[in-house]
Design an enzyme around this catalytic site. Structure first.
Site: not given
Ligand SMILES: Cc1cc2nc3c(=O)[nH]c(=O)nc-3n(C[C@H](O)[C@H](O)[C@H](O)COP(=O)(O)OP(=O)(O)OC[C@H]3O[C@@H](n4cnc5c(N)ncnc54)[C@H](O)[C@@H]3O)c2cc1C
Length: 504
Positions: A15-16, A36-37, A445
């Protein structure tokens, strides 16, 4: 061969990460490499079709972490889903697009996260959005992520709205107003019935940009640290090890589990813990992996339907209510969704056999005080505790959530849909307390493991720079000092929009 250097190295295209990479192309003149993994979600029906999102849980593109054993949940161990795919958890989640309450962000600012008060972050929220009703003071239009209100609600979603109103809640036409209270249709990140995300909206459209390289199947294994500076990262693709140098900055967008894990495995974290798992400390930063916060969803108040329920719609929810666990609670600390399937924990199902034609009313505890943590294990894995429902105030709120849920279920709109209540059984305090400890599941979350602030426990400063290391920031859900009072995706997208402003 993957590139060996870039001005900006972005770890994780979730997402970020998708937001940040796109914005860095717009706001700087630097080259950007994203590692990206996972791979592409474009051919995954479970990602594109909102009614199929639950199929992502535990699938091949899920990191399938676990929380537990959980002391507040009778020692249960719970699956923690995280998307391992372009768009990250934003490509696998339940599509609810909601910001939370103004007070969430004002609380961050008051706690030391200068510049992150609601009025200051509002432009970043608006920038991402393409809201169906057009631009307003609150919403953005023309931005990368299309967001739309659910219409033509499923009967159980409609019942939640009507039951909310008949029990005294205001009708909430837009769940993204600064101070949401009441019941109304959910806003989803969706366009014409297909998921939108920061992958589809921010990153995918600029994939052929000459200053951008996105490497998929690339798992980052550690940070390259020299003389107090992060100069790049090591990663593996197809079993081969690679190094990349970051000329200007490395930004961790690997999520609340991935980013904290990378800091710890690179020697940045609580020194005593690192030594205990055989990692030589580089920087004693006690907050890394601490302060984990998670929302419990109570799965759930289950009802056998009086008649055959129609086919699934929207994200299996479609509507939502925001309410207070007690009249003197300032910010609504409970949410309610009705789920079009019998979404119950294994323990609730074991105690109350669930018929197929059933639905659930699921309270969520949003104003959580319990704090969990992430630790490394000696074999390089992670040990996660959400500690959900360990703070008595959270248990009180959860029990109040069930009681309010039962009142909603007793409103005429639900009564006409229900043949009988399946769960919970007893409704005295002791029975309900046992019920919430058995029904609680993570909302998926996790936040807070690299918390932003200025105190000793802060991992990043309000510019998102890792304290004590040059050339390294974290920009994802892990930097939230306290969890927002609704779902966490839109706030994470906002954080990445702000990060790009701070880096530019
Ligand atoms: C099943 C589910 C349902 C949800 N429902 C909702 C909802 O309806 N509404 C809502 O607001 N929130 C929801 N959430 C929560 C929301 O999606 C997250 O808070 C948000 O996506 C977090 O974003 P992020 O960028 O921090 O992490 P992520 O989006 O998880 O991104 C992290 C990325 O980094 C990659 N990564 C991790 N480690 C490594 C590494 N070592 N090397 C390379 N790549 C790596 C991962 O593969 C991933 O693509 C839900 C989450 C899930 C899992």
């Amino acid at each position: 061969m993957p590139p060996r250097s870039a001005d900006y190295v972005v770890v994780g295209a979730g997402s970020a990460g998708c937001v940040l990479a796109r914005r860095l192309l717009e706001t700087t003149d630097g080259t950007v490499v994203v590692l990206e993994a996972g791979g592409s979600p474009d051919d995954l029906g479970s990602s594109t079709d909102p009614t199929r999102w639950v199929e992502n849980i535990g699938a091949g593109h899920d990191w399938t972490y676990t929380y537990g054993p959980e002391p507040g949940l009778e020692g249960r161990t719970l699956l923690l889903s995280r998307g391992r795919v372009l768009g990250g958890s934003g490509s696998t989640n339940a599509l609810v697009w909601v910001r939370g309450h103004r007070a969430d962000y004002d609380g961050w600012a008051a706690g030391g996260a200068t510049g992150w008060g609601f009025d200051e972050v509002l432009p970043a929220f608006r920038r991402s959005e393409d809201w169906q009703d057009g631009a307003s003071e609150v919403h953005g239009a023309g931005g990368p992520v299309r967001i739309e209100r659910c219409t033509d609600l499923h009967p159980v979603a409609q019942a939640l709205v009507e039951a909310g109103i008949s029990s005294g809640m205001p009708y909430l036409d837009d769940i993204n107003i600064p101070e949401p209270l009441g019941a109304g249709p959910i806003t989803m990140d969706v366009h014409d019935g297909v998921r939108t995300s920061t992958w589809t909206g921010h990153l995918r459209p600029v994939l052929d940009h000459e200053r951008l390289t996105v490497v998929t199947g690339a798992q980052v294994t550690g940070l390259t640290l020299r003389g107090g500076r992060c100069v790049g990262v090591g990663f593996r693709v197809d079993g081969e090890t690679h190094e990349i140098r970051a000329g200007r900055e490395t930004v961790l967008c690997a999520g609340s589990i991935g980013s904290a894990r990378l800091l710890l495995s690179s020697g940045i974290g609580p020194a005593e813990h690192l030594r205990a798992v055989g990692v030589e400390p580089v920087l004693d930063l006690p907050g890394v992996g601490e302060n984990l916060q998670e929302h419990p969803i109570l799965a759930g108040l289950c009802f056998e339907a009086a008649e055959e329920l129609p086919p699934l719609r929207d994200n299996l929810e479609g509507s939502m209510a925001f309410w207070r666990s007690a009249p003197d609670v300032a910010v609504p600390d409970l949410t309610f969704v009705s789920v079009q399937i019998p979404y119950v924990s294994a323990e609730v199902a074991a105690a109350h056999p669930v018929p197929a034609n059933a639905f659930v009313l699921a309270p969520g505890v949003m104003g959580v005080r319990s704090r969990g943590r992430l630790r490394l294990t000696a074999d390089g894995g992670v040990d996660l505790r959400s500690n959900m429902l360990t703070d008595p105030a959270d248990v009180d709120a959860a029990v109040a959530g069930v009681e309010i849920g039962l009142e909603l279920a007793d409103q005429p709109a639900f009564r006409k849909l229900v043949a009988r209540r399946v769960a919970p059984g007893g409704t005295d305090r002791a029975s309900l307390e046992q019920f919430v400890r058995r029904a609680a599941l993570p909302y998926f979350h996790p936040v807070g493991t690299c918390a932003m602030g200025t105190g000793d426990d802060a991992v990043v400063d309000p510019q998102l720079r890792v304290r004590g290391i040059e050339g390294l920031r974290v920009a994802d859900a892990s930097v939230m000092p306290t969890i927002t009072s609704a779902n966490t995706n839109a706030p994470t997208v906002m954080i990445a929009e702000r990060a790009a402003e701070l880096i530019a």
